[in-house]
Design a protein around this motif. Structure first.
Motif, PDB file in Angstrom:
ATOM      1  N   HIS A 117       0.895  -1.198  -0.020  1.00 18.72           N
ATOM      2  CA  HIS A 117       0.066  -0.032  -0.018  1.00 18.72           C
ATOM      3  C   HIS A 117       0.759   1.230  -0.104  1.00 18.72           C
ATOM      4  O   HIS A 117       0.704   2.164  -0.772  1.00 18.72           O
ATOM      5  CB  HIS A 117      -0.863   0.037   1.244  1.00 18.72           C
ATOM      6  N   SER A 118       1.838   1.266   0.723  1.00 20.10           N
ATOM      7  CA  SER A 118       2.723   2.382   0.841  1.00 20.10           C
ATOM      8  C   SER A 118       3.570   2.574  -0.467  1.00 20.10           C
ATOM      9  O   SER A 118       3.509   3.884  -0.760  1.00 20.10           O
ATOM     10  CB  SER A 118       3.992   2.238   1.882  1.00 20.10           C
ATOM     11  N   LYS A 119       4.080   1.516  -1.151  1.00 19.38           N
ATOM     12  CA  LYS A 119       4.550   1.782  -2.416  1.00 19.38           C
ATOM     13  C   LYS A 119       3.684   2.154  -3.581  1.00 19.38           C
ATOM     14  O   LYS A 119       4.138   2.840  -4.096  1.00 19.38           O
ATOM     15  CB  LYS A 119       5.178   0.200  -2.903  1.00 19.38           C
ATOM     16  N   LYS A 120       2.228   1.824  -3.344  1.00 19.88           N
ATOM     17  CA  LYS A 120       1.268   2.121  -4.437  1.00 19.88           C
ATOM     18  C   LYS A 120       1.126   3.620  -4.335  1.00 19.88           C
ATOM     19  O   LYS A 120       0.867   4.331  -5.232  1.00 19.88           O
ATOM     20  CB  LYS A 120       0.121   1.304  -4.191  1.00 19.88           C
ATOM     21  N   SER A 121       0.923   4.039  -2.975  1.00 19.66           N
ATOM     22  CA  SER A 121       0.605   5.522  -2.910  1.00 19.66           C
ATOM     23  C   SER A 121       1.651   6.379  -3.076  1.00 19.66           C
ATOM     24  O   SER A 121       1.577   7.506  -3.107  1.00 19.66           O
ATOM     25  CB  SER A 121       0.039   5.740  -1.418  1.00 19.66           C
ATOM     26  N   ARG A 122       2.806   5.890  -3.461  1.00 20.38           N
ATOM     27  CA  ARG A 122       4.104   6.938  -3.656  1.00 20.38           C
ATOM     28  C   ARG A 122       3.845   7.470  -4.986  1.00 20.38           C
ATOM     29  O   ARG A 122       4.020   7.516  -5.974  1.00 20.38           O
ATOM     30  CB  ARG A 122       5.347   6.251  -3.621  1.00 20.38           C
TER      31      ARG A 122
END
Length: 122
Positions: A117-122
């Motif tokens: 999720h963190s990687k996707k929201s970058r």
């Protein structure tokens, strides 16, 4: 930098944990964890210097050893080599393999979801 063997990794971990460090301190640290004799450890240190992973700085009658490469950089290089060797460079294949074959705990699944999720929201 050339690949670091499993034995050389053990030496590097000692140096990353404490540097600069004397060869005798490396020998002392590894003697308790391995059955290697001091000559073996000195050979590994020399190899790491030749590979450009360690720097040897002469101080009077002894040498101080320091890492030239960071642990993070070495881990990234090893990860890429592993991915290429085992999964033709595909992170997706590797992840699918681990997820299918390993029993993941709820906590591990949650952590993976957070990372994705963190990687996707970058």
């Amino acid at each position: 930098m050339k690949n670091i063997s499993d034995s050389e990794w053990k030496v590097m971990k000692v140096v990353w944990d404490k540097n600069p460090i004397l060869a005798s301190e490396i020998v002392e640290a590894l003697s308790s964890d391995t059955d290697w004799n001091p000559k073996t450890i000195h050979t590994l240190i020399r190899r790491l210097v030749a590979k450009g992973a360690l720097k040897a700085e002469k101080k009077k009658t002894y040498y101080n050893y320091s890492p030239i490469v960071s642990e993070k950089d070495c881990v990234q290089a090893e990860t890429k080599t592993f991915l290429q060797k085992c999964f033709n460079g595909s992170l997706n294949l590797m992840m699918a393999n681990f997820i299918k074959d390993d029993k993941l705990s709820e906590e591990e699944i949650d952590e993976l979801e957070k990372l994705l999720h963190s990687k996707k929201s970058r």
